[in-house]
Design a protein around this motif. Structure first.
Motif, PDB file in Angstrom:
ATOM      1  N   GLY A   8      16.312  78.391  45.411  1.00  0.00           N
ATOM      2  CA  GLY A   8      17.674  77.890  45.296  1.00  0.00           C
ATOM      3  C   GLY A   8      18.206  77.349  46.614  1.00  0.00           C
ATOM      4  N   ALA A   9      17.782  77.962  47.721  1.00  0.00           N
ATOM      5  CA  ALA A   9      18.238  77.518  49.034  1.00  0.00           C
ATOM      6  C   ALA A   9      17.533  76.259  49.501  1.00  0.00           C
ATOM      7  N   GLY A  10      16.446  75.873  48.818  1.00  0.00           N
ATOM      8  CA  GLY A  10      15.657  74.725  49.268  1.00  0.00           C
ATOM      9  C   GLY A  10      14.618  75.117  50.300  1.00  0.00           C
ATOM     10  N   ASP A  11      14.168  76.383  50.266  1.00  0.00           N
ATOM     11  CA  ASP A  11      13.117  76.880  51.159  1.00  0.00           C
ATOM     12  C   ASP A  11      11.898  77.318  50.348  1.00  0.00           C
TER      13      ASP A  11
ATOM     14  N   ALA B 177      21.703  77.945  44.928  1.00  0.00           N
ATOM     15  CA  ALA B 177      21.645  76.487  45.026  1.00  0.00           C
ATOM     16  C   ALA B 177      23.038  75.873  45.020  1.00  0.00           C
ATOM     17  N   ARG B 178      23.919  76.386  44.148  1.00  0.00           N
ATOM     18  CA  ARG B 178      25.269  75.839  44.067  1.00  0.00           C
ATOM     19  C   ARG B 178      26.030  76.071  45.375  1.00  0.00           C
ATOM     20  N   ARG B 179      25.895  77.287  45.939  1.00  0.00           N
ATOM     21  CA  ARG B 179      26.594  77.593  47.196  1.00  0.00           C
ATOM     22  C   ARG B 179      26.043  76.765  48.355  1.00  0.00           C
TER      23      ARG B 179
ATOM     24  N   GLU C 120      28.206  82.637  51.513  1.00  0.00           N
ATOM     25  CA  GLU C 120      28.345  83.055  50.117  1.00  0.00           C
ATOM     26  C   GLU C 120      26.981  83.085  49.420  1.00  0.00           C
ATOM     27  N   ALA C 121      26.075  82.197  49.826  1.00  0.00           N
ATOM     28  CA  ALA C 121      24.718  82.220  49.277  1.00  0.00           C
ATOM     29  C   ALA C 121      24.023  83.521  49.664  1.00  0.00           C
ATOM     30  N   ALA C 122      24.205  83.967  50.903  1.00  0.00           N
ATOM     31  CA  ALA C 122      23.607  85.230  51.363  1.00  0.00           C
ATOM     32  C   ALA C 122      24.197  86.415  50.606  1.00  0.00           C
ATOM     33  N   ALA C 123      25.506  86.366  50.331  1.00  0.00           N
ATOM     34  CA  ALA C 123      26.142  87.448  49.575  1.00  0.00           C
ATOM     35  C   ALA C 123      25.562  87.535  48.165  1.00  0.00           C
ATOM     36  N   ALA C 124      25.332  86.380  47.534  1.00  0.00           N
ATOM     37  CA  ALA C 124      24.723  86.366  46.203  1.00  0.00           C
ATOM     38  C   ALA C 124      23.307  86.930  46.256  1.00  0.00           C
ATOM     39  N   ALA C 125      22.587  86.650  47.338  1.00  0.00           N
ATOM     40  CA  ALA C 125      21.225  87.158  47.489  1.00  0.00           C
ATOM     41  C   ALA C 125      21.207  88.681  47.557  1.00  0.00           C
ATOM     42  N   VAL C 126      22.154  89.269  48.270  1.00  0.00           N
ATOM     43  CA  VAL C 126      22.224  90.729  48.376  1.00  0.00           C
ATOM     44  C   VAL C 126      22.473  91.359  47.004  1.00  0.00           C
ATOM     45  N   GLN C 127      23.381  90.774  46.227  1.00  0.00           N
ATOM     46  CA  GLN C 127      23.669  91.302  44.888  1.00  0.00           C
ATOM     47  C   GLN C 127      22.430  91.215  44.000  1.00  0.00           C
TER      48      GLN C 127
ATOM     49  N   VAL D  18      30.602  75.837  35.499  1.00  0.00           N
ATOM     50  CA  VAL D  18      31.240  76.343  36.714  1.00  0.00           C
ATOM     51  C   VAL D  18      30.601  77.678  37.086  1.00  0.00           C
ATOM     52  N   LEU D  19      30.214  77.819  38.365  1.00  0.00           N
ATOM     53  CA  LEU D  19      29.616  79.076  38.845  1.00  0.00           C
ATOM     54  C   LEU D  19      30.517  79.712  39.906  1.00  0.00           C
TER      55      LEU D  19
END
Length: 492
Positions: A201-204, A121-123, A131-138, A491-492
């Protein structure tokens, strides 16, 4: 003497009233049209910027699919209980004990999912979908590792874990295979929560809703077939319920993974370029790890309540299990409204709008309080009829009715407690609600439940009263902590 002749006044006044009523009707009709239009947009996943525009519309667009999503999650529990209840009180008791263990998986999954949703959500709010996609993979990688460890332990020590909760050796032996299947397949639980956290978090939220609808529909179809048998399919009894649930969740995860790679949502993963990013993974584990502790604190308290009830017999366990399933059936959809607030907090903090994030929290908290207040009244009045849909044993029904009525009296306070805790998580502050949970559930709830059930002589009712008292305390502490505003600086 009259600026307008008297006979004209008689004619004008009725026409003015008619016009006023007509205008009022048109206004109401327009408002209804806008509302149902927004509901259709919410279900159809119409793109929307949640950091600007009407706050009420933003909450509605997020809350409708989230409520439907969590409603499907609650149906999971009720469907299993409905069919397993036909196997007798022993089967229901096993279901209740195993649910206490599965709730530990839920706690880990929800904690990691919470950290994932906050980071995504923050990204997204910052305008950084890569960067949101990278967080999703982790998040997916962390979920797979965690569920593997839990699954292996659950298969190997299923009987021992049941006995640890207070089951007799005979009951533990009867429930061993059911528990082993449920814990062995926990990767489906973990990934279902983790990936839905990405979507929220992505709004989906519609993608999360569809995944749980698919999983639940498969479970509803398979449950009676595998439990009681049909044609060439043998009756598997309690184990059939575990297989049906695991298969249903597995298909839901398959849909989620396809949605992540197809480009239908705001977060798109290209597995060919996916890689582990140690810094992002550690940040996620820090937030999600504390979030898992937060839910483990609450779950451990729930397990403790089961342990306190165990000496009162299978009937007490079965009655509490039935009541808790009904309570969860209602709370999970309401939780969906709270998740809408969490998403709005995360995205608006990312967009540099903390005041809008705060308004979203109070708006959804008031909405939840009204909803739960109405539901609480319904539970108090119609408790016997509601419990009768899931249980037939008179003693089990009596205990479940007592539990439902006592807990429902505190429902009006739960709205603020749920929303404020989820709002902290949406901001990435998982530490504050963890301490709140520790205070309410361990410092107050467990000692009070033991004292009322045992020394005070209230028996199982003492546990039920404790739950109502502590949820009211949770709301009060949550509101006070949220008003301090420290979450705005996270801060995230």
């Amino acid at each position: 003497m009259f600026p307008v002749p008297p006979f004209r006044l008689v004619q004008v006044m009725p026409m003015s009233i008619v016009n006023l009523v007509s205008d009022r009707r048109r206004t109401v009709a327009a408002a209804n049209a806008r509302f149902w239009g927004d509901v259709r947009d919410a279900v159809r996943a119409v793109p929307h910027d949640y950091t600007s525009g009407s706050l009420g519309r933003a909450v509605l667009l997020l809350a409708v699919p989230m409520v439907l999503e969590m409603g499907m999650q609650s149906v999971f529990a009720v469907v299993d209980l409905y069919f397993v209840g036909r196997l007798g009180s022993e089967a229901v008791a096993i279901l209740g004990l195993s649910a206490a263990l599965i709730s530990l998986v839920f706690a880990v999954s929800m904690g990691l999912s919470m950290g994932t949703a906050a980071m995504v959500a923050r990204r997204v709010g910052e305008g950084s979908p890569e960067e949101a996609a990278a967080a999703a993979v982790q998040a997916i990688a962390a979920g797979c590792v965690a569920s593997f460890v839990i699954g292996v332990a659950g298969v190997v020590w299923a009987s021992d874990l049941l006995m640890l909760l207070g089951a007799t050796p005979e009951l533990a032996a009867s429930g061993r295979r059911f528990t082993a299947i449920m814990l062995g397949g926990c990767v489906t639980v973990t990934l279902l929560f983790m990936i839905n956290g990405i979507f929220r978090g992505a709004g989906d939220p519609v993608l999360a809703m569809r995944a749980l609808w698919l999983a639940n529909l498969v479970n509803i179809v398979l449950d009676p077939i595998l439990i009681f048998g049909l044609g060439p399919v043998p009756a598997l009894g309690l184990e059939g319920a575990a297989i049906a649930t695991t298969v249903g969740r597995g298909l839901g995860v398959a849909y989620q993974l396809r949605a992540l790679t197809s480009g239908n949502g705001r977060v798109v993963i290209d597995w060919r370029r996916a890689c582990l990013q140690p810094q992002t993974l550690l940040r996620l584990l820090r937030i999600g790890g504390i979030g898992s502790v937060q839910y483990l604190v609450g779950t451990a308290s729930f397990v403790g309540l089961i342990r306190i009830l165990a000496p009162f017999g299978d009937t007490a366990l079965a009655g509490y299990t039935v009541a808790v399933r009904i309570i969860i059936f209602v709370l999970l959809p309401v939780w969906g409204v709270g998740n809408a607030a969490a998403t709005l907090v995360g995205q608006n903090l990312g967009a540099g709008q903390p005041d809008r994030a705060g308004r979203a929290v109070w708006f959804t908290a008031r909405l939840n309080t009204v909803l739960l207040g109405v539901i609480g009244v319904i539970f108090v009045i119609f408790a016997e009829s509601i419990v009768g849909l899931l249980a037939t044993d008179p003693d089990v029904v009596a205990l479940a009715v007592t539990c439902l009525r006592i807990v429902a009296c505190s429902y009006v306070f739960w709205g603020f407690g749920l929303v404020t805790v989820l709002a902290f998580n949406g901001a990435g502050d998982t530490t504050t609600p963890t301490w709140i949970n520790f205070l309410v559930y361990w410092v107050v709830q467990l000692p009070l439940a033991w004292a009322l059930a045992g020394p005070a002589g209230l028996g199982p009712s003492g546990v039920f009263v404790t739950v109502a008292v502590c949820q009211t305390l949770m709301a009060a502490v949550g509101v006070v902590a949220f008003r301090r505003g420290s979450w705005k600086k996270r801060v995230l």
